[in-house]
Design an enzyme around this catalytic site. Structure first.
Site, PDB file in Angstrom:
ATOM      1  N   ILE A 181      10.713  37.147   8.518  1.00  0.00           N
ATOM      2  CA  ILE A 181      10.965  35.817   7.945  1.00  0.00           C
ATOM      3  C   ILE A 181      10.172  35.604   6.664  1.00  0.00           C
ATOM      4  CG2 ILE A 181      11.545  34.776  10.159  1.00  0.00           C
ATOM      5  CD1 ILE A 181       8.859  33.378  10.138  1.00  0.00           C
ATOM      6  N   ARG A 188       1.137  36.706  12.664  1.00  0.00           N
ATOM      7  CA  ARG A 188       0.693  37.935  13.307  1.00  0.00           C
ATOM      8  C   ARG A 188       1.354  39.207  12.783  1.00  0.00           C
ATOM      9  NH1 ARG A 188       4.320  40.055  16.663  1.00  0.00           N
ATOM     10  NH2 ARG A 188       2.744  41.330  17.674  1.00  0.00           N
ATOM     11  N   THR A 225       2.215  40.859   9.724  1.00  0.00           N
ATOM     12  CA  THR A 225       1.609  41.821   8.794  1.00  0.00           C
ATOM     13  C   THR A 225       0.359  42.430   9.423  1.00  0.00           C
ATOM     14  OG1 THR A 225       2.525  40.655   6.906  1.00  0.00           O
ATOM     15  CG2 THR A 225       0.655  42.103   6.461  1.00  0.00           C
ATOM     16  N   VAL A 238      -1.439  35.122   6.804  1.00  0.00           N
ATOM     17  CA  VAL A 238      -1.461  34.206   5.662  1.00  0.00           C
ATOM     18  C   VAL A 238      -0.413  33.102   5.725  1.00  0.00           C
ATOM     19  CG1 VAL A 238      -2.402  35.954   4.111  1.00  0.00           C
ATOM     20  CG2 VAL A 238       0.080  35.660   4.273  1.00  0.00           C
ATOM     21  N   GLY A 239       0.547  33.189   6.649  1.00  0.00           N
ATOM     22  CA  GLY A 239       1.721  32.324   6.556  1.00  0.00           C
ATOM     23  C   GLY A 239       1.521  30.888   6.973  1.00  0.00           C
ATOM     24  N   GLU A 240       0.535  30.615   7.787  1.00  0.00           N
ATOM     25  CA  GLU A 240       0.468  29.285   8.381  1.00  0.00           C
ATOM     26  C   GLU A 240      -0.568  28.357   7.771  1.00  0.00           C
ATOM     27  OE1 GLU A 240       0.468  31.202  12.340  1.00  0.00           O
ATOM     28  OE2 GLU A 240       1.801  29.575  12.904  1.00  0.00           O
TER      29      GLU A 240
END
Lengths: 295, 755
Positions: free
Chosen positions: B489, B531, B533, B713-715
């Protein structure tokens, strides 16, 4: 959603005949940016789409011998703001045409369609009101005209009877020394519906106001012609004091509802602020300049 | 495993992402693009009522309609019983509640809950058929606000729900599903040592993730009893497992195919349409496809909880925090399971506080069952804490970044769950924020009714690890086909492939990453918790190492030398003065007839916690209440940024969503519990015209718990914007904004009330 018939008449007479045959089950289809969405979302039950775009009178944009302009009901927004004469002559209308939907929507959506959709927040309607536009209507019993401020009767309703259609609008030639402006308030910067919209038109003799009209959208069941505000300005010097007087009248004239787009208090406040800003912009244009506040 | 030495060849570069061209040219295959011969269409009937008992469902008129192929209700599904199951990103959940959320059984707890589903040859016929289903509702008054729902005399929404506190259940049914308590130190002593104690309450509205792609599912059954499902999700293994539970069908007989996904942000980690399509398909023996429209997505899927929060904090005159109480009440929606526990764990993460008590309440209300949304629970909870800190800084006349630095959590400090921080980049991120041009710049003059303000806020997120699988297949031309189990995603195919390429010393262009179906790769957890990467990257590194070891074994035969004598460095295999580069080695092994496949399933559990600082400049039109964002800078510790463009992309996306949460997004309800703004016209997410160019600063404090130092890093970038915006607006207008969204009407009212 049920199956829908599509008709594409090429004359006003044929369109009237089809509309008369199907009564309230038929709707004129211009850009379809309201109608198709409403039908798809079950907000409107329509059995017949009558395409307006094959009828020459509904696609006409022309200047008449007396300097007035005929604006066909299905002329799309982009054609207006790409027309130098129209933009210079009726700037409030093109202010609205530029902010309806996206560029893509403006390629389809028409001023006439916006008017016939008769939403209280229709962006082109206050500008048409301040420019004293007249609606040219055709029907089984012939033609008639209606002042644009008298066209809408309730949210989504207007004076068109079964079998009638809006052919065009006539916009009188504005006198020298006049200017207009329309602006709206939306929570975002684009792609939104007016919480309040306000249009103003002024004619100046030097710094003195000789004629004025203002209109409001989204503060009543129909777009409002606030005649008292314009009348109060006549004879006054076009300054902040005068605009505050008119803005006060506009605030009092507004009778908004509380809904998810705005509270009564916020809409009353915006009626004041936007009328004031529309008058400033109209004055700037009357004096050969341009409005400084966008929204 | 060999750890990187920091001098990376591939990690940290900016290659063209593998899926990029297909996406921008429209070739990429999304869930809704799946079609099958003989396929028919499913549609659902949704409850118009927010709270009701279902006295009966009469499907006879619909079944008699010629065009209708099948009608199903809750009765067509297995009885869920009284057990619990693991739900993606939501912990253990009652099977009954999970089942009712897919299709109602006897009661309705929110508008939009599915009552029945039909299949017909066309979408329009299916829509028509829905109107022929007669439902006899006993309509009950809804409970729409979390505070109202917590009252002793509030109507009980679920009569089988009893408050759980530390494993103990109350005798009487209640709308409070769970009460979490986290406590350390001595809070009262902390307040006694404080020079200033401040307490304030804050609230946020229910908001939706707003992914562009609506939910979709295509289901069909093979003659051997295999169920095959194609849908866009954040984890096809999770979809498979939930289907197995709900349909009581073996996992080994369910295959879920992956698809490109048009956004998820946590909202696509569970099933909605998949079980309905599966049961309809089984009933008629034909493939059934279902999609939602935007209104269905808004009322029928899992938004983020609205919250009511109270924070009390003690500080010394020097600005040191001595104690804090945080009270979080979250709207779970029509069934329990809000993100309040993660909110508890995160709310004071950026701060080193010895004495704290955090109370979290998971509360049902008659709104859609909430689900994960990007750093679930943290944006609300940290908004309350960071907004109070801004009020305290104002009272103490203290620079808010200096305050944050003074109180910054660091390695060894206490976390809310009682454990200690591993090495973290909190202070480094604060220092980087102080050094930005933005923080050092002047805000600019406020003129007339346009008032400018600046706000700053912190963000903290846990990050997750867990099980991931990868398979690396060596091709004869020296390229590697990488199969990995994580639905992509956020560009993770590339960030995972880069780690494999780094390990093997080959160009990223020589790796072809593919996400196969659930039968073609081993289990991989959900794409969530930042989670992928980290954990799937880890699996790819292990698969690369396995591949390399097998290549060494093969080359030992090829060279006829002991494997131990072969060295491997930067993609080159060497022994006794002879070398083969990676491509030559692959060709040599193929010549020998050897197929080399490296594989790994990893379950790393040392995902590093991550921190962010955001700085926002706004201009408020005090006459209209409109807020314009003038400048926005986001900083965060990425550990090692494997693929910097996508780290920046995540930061920008988090800011965009967080600014929307702060300014205009909210579920608006009528008193009878119907959502009034269930469209993207009136549910106002920011457009590109509502945001400035977002400035990003990646701080890199490598995570010692990953070979290349990855932190998720996404959240975390969605966490600080709520407080950063509220603090900036408050700074501009001189009135505190404690309730979000700070929509124009609320801001203008605040200005008017203060005049």
């Amino acid at each position: 959603m049920r199956a829908i018939q599509y008709a594409a008449p090429s004359t006003v007479e044929d369109a009237v005949a089809i509309l008369a045959e199907h009564g309230s089950d038929a709707r004129m289809l211009a850009g379809g940016t309201d109608l198709i969405v409403q039908v798809r979302e079950d907000a409107r039950d329509t059995g017949v789409f009558v395409d307006a775009k094959k009828i020459p009178e509904l696609m006409e944009l022309s200047v008449n011998a007396d300097g007035s302009t005929t604006l066909g009901a299905a002329v799309p927004c982009h054609q207006l703001y790409n027309d130098a004469h129209f933009t210079a002559t009726y700037p409030a209308v093109t202010d609205a045409a530029r902010i309806i939907g996206s560029t893509g929507i403006q390629g389809r959506a028409s001023v006439g369609g916006n008017l016939c959709n008769s939403g209280p927040a229709g962006d082109t309607i206050p500008p048409l009101i301040v420019h004293s536009a007249v609606c040219n209507i055709a029907g089984p019993d012939g033609e008639r005209t209606v002042a644009v401020e008298d066209f809408c009767t309730a949210p989504g309703r207007n004076v068109l009877a079964d079998g009638e259609l809006l052919v065009s609008l006539t916009l009188p030639k504005p006198p020298a020394g006049s200017g207009s402006h329309y602006l709206r308030f939306i929570p975002r910067n684009e792609m939104d519906i007016a919480v309040v919209g306000a249009g103003a038109w002024l004619q100046l003799d030097g710094e003195t106001i000789t004629a004025a009209r203002t209109g409001l959208g989204a503060v009543a069941p129909t777009p409002l012609f606030v005649q008292a505000a314009g009348d109060a300005l006549v004879g006054m010097t076009a300054d902040e004091d005068a605009f505050a007087v008119a803005a006060d009248i506009a605030r009092d004239a507004a009778s908004p509802i509380d809904d998810m787009r705005g509270t009564i208090a916020h809409r009353k406040q915006l009626s004041y602020v936007l009328t004031q800003r529309a008058l400033r912009g109209a004055k700037a244009r009357a004096q050969g300049g341009s409005p400084t506040n966008g929204h | 495993m060999t750890a990187g030495n920091g001098a990376y060849r591939v990690v940290g570069t900016r290659p063209v992402r593998h899926d990029g061209v297909d996406k921008v040219t429209g070739r990429a295959r999304y869930g809704v693009d799946a079609n099958m011969p003989g396929m028919v269409w499913g549609k659902v009937l949704r409850s118009p009522h927010a709270r009701a008992r279902i006295r009966g469902i009469d499907t006879s008129r619909a079944e008699a309609a010629g065009q209708v192929l099948a009608v199903v209700t809750g009765d067509d599904f297995p009885d869920p019983g009284a057990g619990e199951a693991e739900a993606n990103e939501s912990g253990m959940q009652s099977l009954r509640y999970m089942a009712e959320r897919v299709i109602a059984r006897g009661r309705v707890t929110y508008e939009g809950q599915v009552i029945a589903a039909v299949a017909a040859a066309s979408v329009h016929e299916a829509e028509e058929a829905i109107s022929l289903i007669d439902v006899d509702y006993e309509v009950l008054p809804p409970v729409l606000d979390v505070r109202e729902s917590m009252q002793d005399d509030a109507p009980v929404i679920l009569d089988d729900l009893h408050t759980e506190t530390g494993g103990v259940f109350d005798d009487n049914p209640s709308n409070i599903a769970k009460h979490f308590i986290f406590e350390e130190g001595d809070v009262e002593a902390g307040y006694a040592a404080a020079d200033l104690v401040m307490e304030r309450s804050y609230s946020t509205a229910m908001v939706h993730q707003g992914y562009i792609e609506p939910h979709n599912a295509l289901a069909y059954w093979n003659q051997d009893g295999h169920l095959i499902v194609e849908s866009s999700s954040q984890g096809h293994f999770g979809i498979r497992d939930e289907l197995a539970t709900m349909l009581e069908h073996p996992k080994s007989k369910i295959r879920v195919l992956p698809a490109e996904i048009g956004g998820g942000f946590g909202g696509k980690t569970t099933v909605y349409l998949e079980p309905l399509a599966a049961v309809l398909s089984r009933k008629i023996g034909r493939p059934v496809k279902m999609t939602m429209n935007r209104t269905e997505v808004l009322i029928g899927t899992g938004p983020a909880p609205g919250a009511f929060m109270t924070v009390k904090m003690g500080v010394t005159n020097e600005g040191k925090i001595t104690a804090v109480n945080v009270d979080l009440a979250f709207e779970a929606g029509g069934y329990p399971g809000s993100a309040v526990s993660a909110g508890c764990l995160c709310c004071i993460g950026p701060f080193d506080i010895e004495n704290f008590r955090v109370d979290g309440y998971d509360v049902v209300v008659n709104k859609p069952k909430s689900h994960a949304y990007r750093a679930p629970g943290a944006p609300q909870a940290e908004f309350a804490v960071d907004a109070l800190i801004d009020e305290i800084c104002e009272e103490l006349d203290m620079d808010p970044l200096e305050f944050r630095r003074l109180n910054a959590s660091k390695e060894g400090d206490l976390r809310v769950d009682g454990t200690r921080f591993h090495p973290i980049g909190n202070i480094e991120t604060i220092d980087a924020a102080v050094a930005t041009d933005h923080w050092q710049s002047e805000l600019g003059e406020s003129t007339g009714t346009k008032r400018r303000g600046r706000g700053v806020a912190s963000g903290y997120w846990l990050n997750g690890g867990g099980k991931s699988s990868a398979v690396a297949r060596l091709n004869g031309d020296g390229t590697v086909t990488l199969l990995e189990g994580s639905m992509d995603i956020g560009g993770t195919r590339t960030s995972i492939a880069m780690q494999l390429a780094e390990f093997l010393g080959i160009p990223i262009e020589d790796v072809d990453p593919i996400v196969p179906d659930t039968d073609s790769i081993a289990f991989t957890g959900v794409t969530g918790g930042s989670r992928v990467t980290y954990a799937t990257g880890w699996a790819a590194i292990e698969a690369a190492e396995d591949l390399k070891d097998q290549m060494v074994e093969g080359l030992a035969d090829y060279w006829d030398v002991p494997a131990e004598s072969i060295s491997f460095d930067a993609g080159v295999f060497s022994q006794n003065g002879t070398s083969l580069n990676f491509t030559e080695a692959a060709a040599a092994l193929q010549e020998d007839g050897l197929e080399v496949v490296g594989k790994a399933t990893a379950s790393p559990n040392a995902a590093g916690n991550t921190f962010a600082i955001h700085i926002a400049d706004v201009e408020v039109d005090t006459e209209t209440g409109k807020v314009d964002v003038l400048r926005y800078t986001a900083l965060q510790d990425a550990g090692t940024a494997i693929y910097p463009p996508y780290v920046e992309g995540q930061m920008e996306g988090g800011v965009a969503q967080g600014v929307g949460w702060a300014l205009n997004e909210e579920y608006v309800y009528s008193p009878d519990g119907r959502m009034l703004n269930a469209s993207f016209l009136d549910y106002r997410m920011p457009t590109s015209l509502d945001l400035p160019m977002i400035e990003t600063v990646i701080v890199e404090v490598p995570n010692p718990g990953h070979p290349y130092g990855v932190r998720g890093v996404g959240e975390v970038p969605i966490v600080p914007p709520l407080a950063a915006m509220a603090n900036a607006i408050s700074n501009a207008i001189g009135v505190r904004i404690r309730d979000l969204p700070a929509s124009p009407r609320e801001v203008q009212a605040a200005v008017a009330n203060s005049a």
